[in-house]
Motif scaffolding. Sequence first.
Motif, short mmCIF file in Angstrom:
data_model
loop_
_atom_site.label_atom_id
_atom_site.label_comp_id
_atom_site.label_asym_id
_atom_site.label_seq_id
_atom_site.Cartn_x
_atom_site.Cartn_y
_atom_site.Cartn_z
N VAL A 17 -8.27 0.21 2.54
CA VAL A 17 -7.34 0.10 1.42
C VAL A 17 -5.93 0.41 1.91
O VAL A 17 -4.96 -0.32 1.61
CB VAL A 17 -7.75 1.06 0.28
N LYS A 19 -4.71 0.23 4.87
CA LYS A 19 -4.22 -0.83 5.76
C LYS A 19 -3.77 -2.05 4.94
O LYS A 19 -2.70 -2.61 5.17
CB LYS A 19 -5.37 -1.24 6.69
N ALA A 20 -4.59 -2.42 3.97
CA ALA A 20 -4.30 -3.61 3.18
C ALA A 20 -3.03 -3.43 2.36
O ALA A 20 -2.16 -4.32 2.33
CB ALA A 20 -5.48 -3.93 2.27
N VAL A 21 -2.89 -2.28 1.73
CA VAL A 21 -1.71 -2.06 0.89
C VAL A 21 -0.45 -2.00 1.75
O VAL A 21 0.60 -2.56 1.39
CB VAL A 21 -1.88 -0.76 0.06
N ARG A 23 -0.03 -3.48 4.57
CA ARG A 23 0.26 -4.86 4.99
C ARG A 23 1.02 -5.62 3.91
O ARG A 23 2.01 -6.29 4.17
CB ARG A 23 -1.06 -5.59 5.23
N LEU A 24 0.52 -5.45 2.69
CA LEU A 24 1.11 -6.18 1.57
C LEU A 24 2.58 -5.77 1.40
O LEU A 24 3.47 -6.63 1.26
CB LEU A 24 0.32 -5.88 0.30
N ALA A 27 4.67 -7.08 4.19
CA ALA A 27 4.91 -8.51 4.01
C ALA A 27 5.99 -8.74 2.95
O ALA A 27 6.74 -9.70 3.03
CB ALA A 27 3.62 -9.21 3.61
N ALA A 28 6.07 -7.82 1.99
CA ALA A 28 7.07 -7.94 0.95
C ALA A 28 8.42 -7.42 1.43
O ALA A 28 9.39 -7.42 0.68
CB ALA A 28 6.63 -7.19 -0.29
N GLY A 85 -9.21 4.37 -8.51
CA GLY A 85 -10.34 3.44 -8.45
C GLY A 85 -10.72 2.97 -9.85
O GLY A 85 -11.21 1.87 -10.02
N LYS A 106 -7.08 0.17 -9.19
CA LYS A 106 -7.56 -0.72 -8.12
C LYS A 106 -8.65 -1.63 -8.69
O LYS A 106 -9.43 -1.18 -9.52
CB LYS A 106 -8.15 0.10 -6.98
N PRO A 107 -8.85 -2.84 -8.26
CA PRO A 107 -7.97 -3.50 -7.29
C PRO A 107 -6.65 -3.89 -7.95
O PRO A 107 -6.66 -4.44 -9.05
CB PRO A 107 -8.76 -4.75 -6.90
N VAL A 108 -5.57 -3.60 -7.25
CA VAL A 108 -4.26 -3.78 -7.89
C VAL A 108 -3.70 -5.17 -7.59
O VAL A 108 -3.83 -5.68 -6.48
CB VAL A 108 -3.31 -2.64 -7.42
N GLN A 109 -3.12 -5.78 -8.64
CA GLN A 109 -2.52 -7.10 -8.47
C GLN A 109 -1.22 -6.96 -7.68
O GLN A 109 -0.52 -5.97 -7.81
CB GLN A 109 -2.20 -7.71 -9.85
N ARG A 110 -0.95 -8.00 -6.91
CA ARG A 110 0.24 -7.95 -6.07
C ARG A 110 1.50 -7.68 -6.91
O ARG A 110 2.30 -6.81 -6.61
CB ARG A 110 0.40 -9.28 -5.33
N LEU A 114 4.03 -4.62 -6.51
CA LEU A 114 5.39 -4.83 -6.02
C LEU A 114 6.41 -4.44 -7.06
O LEU A 114 7.42 -3.80 -6.75
CB LEU A 114 5.57 -6.29 -5.60
#
Lengths: 206, 638
Positions: A17, A19-21, A23-24, A27-28, A85, A106-110, A114
């Motif tokens: 989680v 790592k993914a967040v 990354r997101l 990327a933003a 969660g 979670k799971p949170v929308q982009r 943002l």
Amino acid sequence: MTEIVPIIHIIDDDDSVRKAVSRLLKAAGYAVKSYATSGEFMMAENLESPGCIVLDVRMPGPSGLELQSALARRGNGLPIIFLTGHGDIPMSVRAMKAGAVDFLTKPVQRQELLSAVQNALDRQAKHLSEQTRNQHIRECYATLTEREREIMAHVVEGKLNKQIAATMGIAERTVKAHRAQVMSKMQVDSLADLVRTASGLEPSDG
Amino acid sequence: MLLITHTRQWWKFYIGLCLGATAAYYEDGQISAPIALFAAQFHFAAVVIGVLGIRRFVADIPFGTVGTMLVFVASAGLLVPLATSAPIELTRWAMGADDVVASTLRSFLCVSLGVVLASPAFTTLLVSGADWIRSGSWQSKLEAALLAISLVVVGQVVFSSPAGTGTLPALIYAPIPILLWAALRFEVAGASWSLLAIAYQSTWNAINDRGPFVSGSTDDYVLQMQLFLLAVSLPVLFMAAGVHERRRAFSLLVGEIEERRRMEERFRLVVESTPNAMLMVDQTGEIVLSNKQTERLFGFRQQELLGRAVEELLPERFRQDHVIYRQAFFADPKTRSIGLGTELFARRADGSEFPVEIGLTPIDTGNGAMVLAAIVDISERKRAEEAQQELVHASRLAMLSEFTATIAHEINQPLGAILSNADAAEMLLESSAPPLDEVRQILADIRDDDLRASNVIRKLRGLLRRGEFEREPIDINSVVADVMVILRAEAQRRGVELRSELAPDLPELLGDKIHLQQVLLNLIVNGMEAMVETTGPKKISIATYQNDGQIQVSVSDTGPGVSPERLPRLFDRFFSTKKEGMGMGLAISRSLVEEHGGRIWAESPPSEGATFRFNLPLDCGQAGSRDAAAIDSQEQNP
């Protein structure tokens, strides 16, 4: 206003989680730092620089809410976005009361994440500029004499020069002269501006 | 008499014989006393030889069979007289006597006749005379009396006729029918006594110069008489022995048949009185015996069952296979059970089916190999098992429902990571120079997280499923690992540290994975609940190890422990130490462990928390343990 890049601090014990967040957010276009535990975060540097915290509520060791109150005690003003969660209403109420900017499930929308991050950063930026302004006001205020501060307090309360003169037992003219001195030292042009700067003098709630 | 007397008593006869013989010869005046005594030694030696010969060959005294009679006649009628007369006659020959041949013949026949006629008579009298007098029927005694009278009358008529009156020689055969009568009806005893009577009458009359034999010289007619008596005696004695042998064989046969009938009756009674339905089936599958319980169970009448193929008691779909099973059974007949662990059904007369277990026992009857089948209707047990399964499942659902939130979290974590990763990848790809390596890495992570989520769901689905007891090879460590996946988040929420110490290389055991997971879930959740008010560190350690052909699993907590008086009741139904506890968890855990042939218990050393342990035998796939568990579960069902 200094151009310091705000840092997003991500604290989540779940590796994937986190790592993914991160990354997101990278990327933003944000600068991101991630931590597996609250303790790791507390040991980190430049926590005073602008940014915000994306915090998992449930973690081994100190939980998200505990971290929140620890930061408050330290007077750290980083805004906190909670990730959880599952939507736990009492917990989210507690978090929001304690000053959290957002409480995301979670799971949170982009877009949700943002905008929450952007919102937090904006709020912090605003907070920071307010802080800077108040600092300036406090500096100006420090140049006032005892008599001038007393007169300013009366002015802000909305009293007329005549009333002030009567209260203080001085001439109306003297009041007028001091008042001009206050306006000039506080770098304001109108009574309205002076009242606003006065609010900046009240202790901030951080 | 030596025939029926123990050898240790023989010295008495020896002394008697010596005295008697000496006295007799002495009176005769022909030879001196020492020579008479010397001769007596030969007499006795001869008798001993004869007796030993008889005793050696004849187990069945007196003279019960033609064979015995043959041996008797050979030894007593030939050897004894030969041994008796030979030395004396040889001595006489050596001393110059000129009538040695005639004398030898005379003395030979004399001794032979005496021994052959007297021995059976006295022996049978001594052996069975008392018995007959005491317990013989009055008809038999009346007949014996008639026989005796007939003998006397006929004997008198035949043998006391005046000498040399041209009596019809045919008349001497008149006693023969009476002798046959004696032989047929009274066997050896009757025949020998009758013969003795005839011999006595003929001799007595001859001595008194009466009867058909008296003519010519004494030597001649004595020889005539002796030959006549021998010629009559031997067939009559053999016939008597033969009749006895036949009668005995017949009564043995009758006894055997009777015994057999009794055994069969007893067998029938046993079969009839067992609580199970029983069938005896021959190799062709034909029912040859059934009991009342079978009637009741199948709804066929006994007469309808007999002769029917046993396959007709099975549902259509089992019949063909059963024929093969039956043939296989008879190829290797040994006691075994069928229906254990498999679904076996029988079919009633009305076509309805019911689950059965069948025990097979091979029986070797006179009519070839058979199989005795004991059929148990296990519908009740099945129902009880189903009820138990229902309960086990319900308790599992109840337990899982208590931490749905944390389980949802376990699934949400990877789902959240997947979503964020996908979003990140999308944003990266929108950029002017997409970092493809990173996107690839993201995709790999997405795959991993997806597997992680589906793994949790799979484990959860296993636990939610309502399943029958299934037996498969299980690695106990993977069972522990699965349970820890499900409980990790819950433990975290409660601030409990979950640890495991798993012994490596544990052998697999046969069991039901879900049920063992349920036991572990129960024990771990119990441990966590026990530590709710614990202020110190909250830890639960799960350990596995191998111990003495068994696998042991322990779950220890650092809670307040269990007081000694509560320990023994811990696994009872409706016994709970928790306020809101139902008291079912540990009871169900116990029945699940016992289902695996294992044992569960708790230990609580003072101030060390509680430790729950259970054993699982490595060979718990055996039928016995399962049966025990099944019975146990029946008992436990309210």
